[in-house]
Structures are given as C-alpha cells and as structure tokens.
Design a protein around this motif. Structure first.
Motif, PDB file in Angstrom:
ATOM      1  N   PRO A   1       0.895  -1.161   0.104  1.00  0.00           N
ATOM      2  CA  PRO A   1      -0.020   0.049  -0.076  1.00  0.00           C
ATOM      3  C   PRO A   1       0.896   1.309  -0.045  1.00  0.00           C
TER       4      PRO A   1
ATOM      5  N   ARG B   1      -9.743  -5.268   9.531  1.00  0.00           N
ATOM      6  CA  ARG B   1      -8.992  -5.680   8.319  1.00  0.00           C
ATOM      7  C   ARG B   1      -8.264  -4.712   7.684  1.00  0.00           C
TER       8      ARG B   1
ATOM      9  N   GLU C   1      -5.441  -3.719   4.501  1.00  0.00           N
ATOM     10  CA  GLU C   1      -4.870  -4.129   3.271  1.00  0.00           C
ATOM     11  C   GLU C   1      -3.423  -4.097   3.183  1.00  0.00           C
TER      12      GLU C   1
ATOM     13  N   GLU D   1      -0.929  -5.816  -3.154  1.00  0.00           N
ATOM     14  CA  GLU D   1      -2.015  -6.162  -4.235  1.00  0.00           C
ATOM     15  C   GLU D   1      -0.857  -6.879  -5.268  1.00  0.00           C
TER      16      GLU D   1
ATOM     17  N   GLY E   1      -5.304  -5.168  -7.660  1.00  0.00           N
ATOM     18  CA  GLY E   1      -6.291  -5.794  -6.842  1.00  0.00           C
ATOM     19  C   GLY E   1      -7.626  -5.691  -7.238  1.00  0.00           C
TER      20      GLY E   1
ATOM     21  N   PHE F   1      -6.809  -8.360  -3.230  1.00  0.00           N
ATOM     22  CA  PHE F   1      -5.877  -7.670  -2.321  1.00  0.00           C
ATOM     23  C   PHE F   1      -5.553  -8.790  -1.407  1.00  0.00           C
ATOM     24  N   LEU F   2      -4.161  -8.529  -0.837  1.00  0.00           N
ATOM     25  CA  LEU F   2      -3.723  -9.246   0.402  1.00  0.00           C
ATOM     26  C   LEU F   2      -4.035  -8.236   1.506  1.00  0.00           C
ATOM     27  N   SER F   3      -4.579  -9.001   2.158  1.00  0.00           N
ATOM     28  CA  SER F   3      -5.207  -8.106   3.598  1.00  0.00           C
ATOM     29  C   SER F   3      -5.330  -9.130   4.631  1.00  0.00           C
TER      30      SER F   3
ATOM     31  N   TRP G   1      -6.438 -14.195   6.809  1.00  0.00           N
ATOM     32  CA  TRP G   1      -5.719 -13.783   5.714  1.00  0.00           C
ATOM     33  C   TRP G   1      -6.665 -13.603   4.284  1.00  0.00           C
ATOM     34  N   GLU G   2      -6.738 -12.800   3.613  1.00  0.00           N
ATOM     35  CA  GLU G   2      -7.257 -12.594   2.102  1.00  0.00           C
ATOM     36  C   GLU G   2      -6.038 -12.588   1.245  1.00  0.00           C
TER      37      GLU G   2
END
Length: 131
Positions: A41, A63, A65, A68, A73, A78-80, A95-96
């Motif tokens: 980010p 959450r 972020e 990406e 993303g 996205f990586l979150s 995690w996402e």
C-alpha cells in the motif's frame, strides 16, 4: 516465541508513490503473497501525517490491506489481514490472498515490539517528497 515485524518504506519511483513493505521474521510478506511485481500500500495511506498508522492494533478486529499483485487488486484481489490486540499480543489472522494462493499462517507479535516498530515508522518521514 513471537514473530517479529519490520516496516519499510520504499522510495517513490517512476510508476508508484512511496509504498510499504512488511517484513515478518525477515521475509517480505507482500512479495511472498503477491509476487515480485506486486506492490504494498502507499505509505501516505498507511502512515498518514495527521494520525496513527492503520496497522495500529486495538481490541477491535480490523481488516488492513497490505498489498496487491502487479495486475492490481481490482483484477485479482488484495492481500489483507485482520489485525487485533489481545493484551500483550498483536495477532494477524484471517488472511485474504490474491489468486486463491495458500494463506500465510496466523502471526503473533509481542505488542511492545510491534508498537515500537510502528512508532518508528510513523516518525520517519524521510520518504515524503518535498516540493
């Protein structure tokens, strides 16, 4: 044994403004999850001049972020992670991950080390471009 967080700000380049990288136990979490061409980010979003970092942990889960992939993303996700404080422990969980890759493990940081690292990153404004 606790995990160890190190926050880095990459200087602005031709393509992107200054961006964040998060090293956990020496490993770049963003690069590991979204690949070499991905980005973290923007530093200005995570480390705003007028307030605390969005990574600050409280008892309320939130959450955040972290990055990406190169394709953005909006394309692949996205990586979150969910950040939450439990007394003297800060936890990153749920995690996402873009591309439906394997999720990183749940991480547990010593809250004092975590807070000190965020305070250090918040105080270091050397990445800001002055016009």
């Amino acid at each position: 044994m606790f995990d160890r967080l190190e926050v880095r700000v990459l200087p602005p380049g031709r393509r992107f403004a200054a961006q964040m990288r998060f090293l956990v136990n020496g490993e770049d979490v963003v690069e590991s999850a979204v690949g070499e061409g991905g980005r973290g980010p923007y530093a200005a979003d995570v480390l705003p001049a007028d307030g605390p970092s969005s990574l600050r942990a409280t008892g309320e889960p939130r959450r955040v972020e972290l990055g990406e992939p190169e394709c953005t993303g909006g394309c692949c996700g996205f990586l979150s992670v969910v950040v939450q404080r439990f007394g003297g422990i800060v936890q990153w969980s749920d995690w996402e991950v873009p591309y439906m890759e394997m999720r990183p493990l749940e991480l547990h940081f010593d809250a004092d080390q975590y807070d000190a690292e965020l305070a250090r990153a918040e105080a270091d404004r050397s990445w800001q471009v002055h016009t």
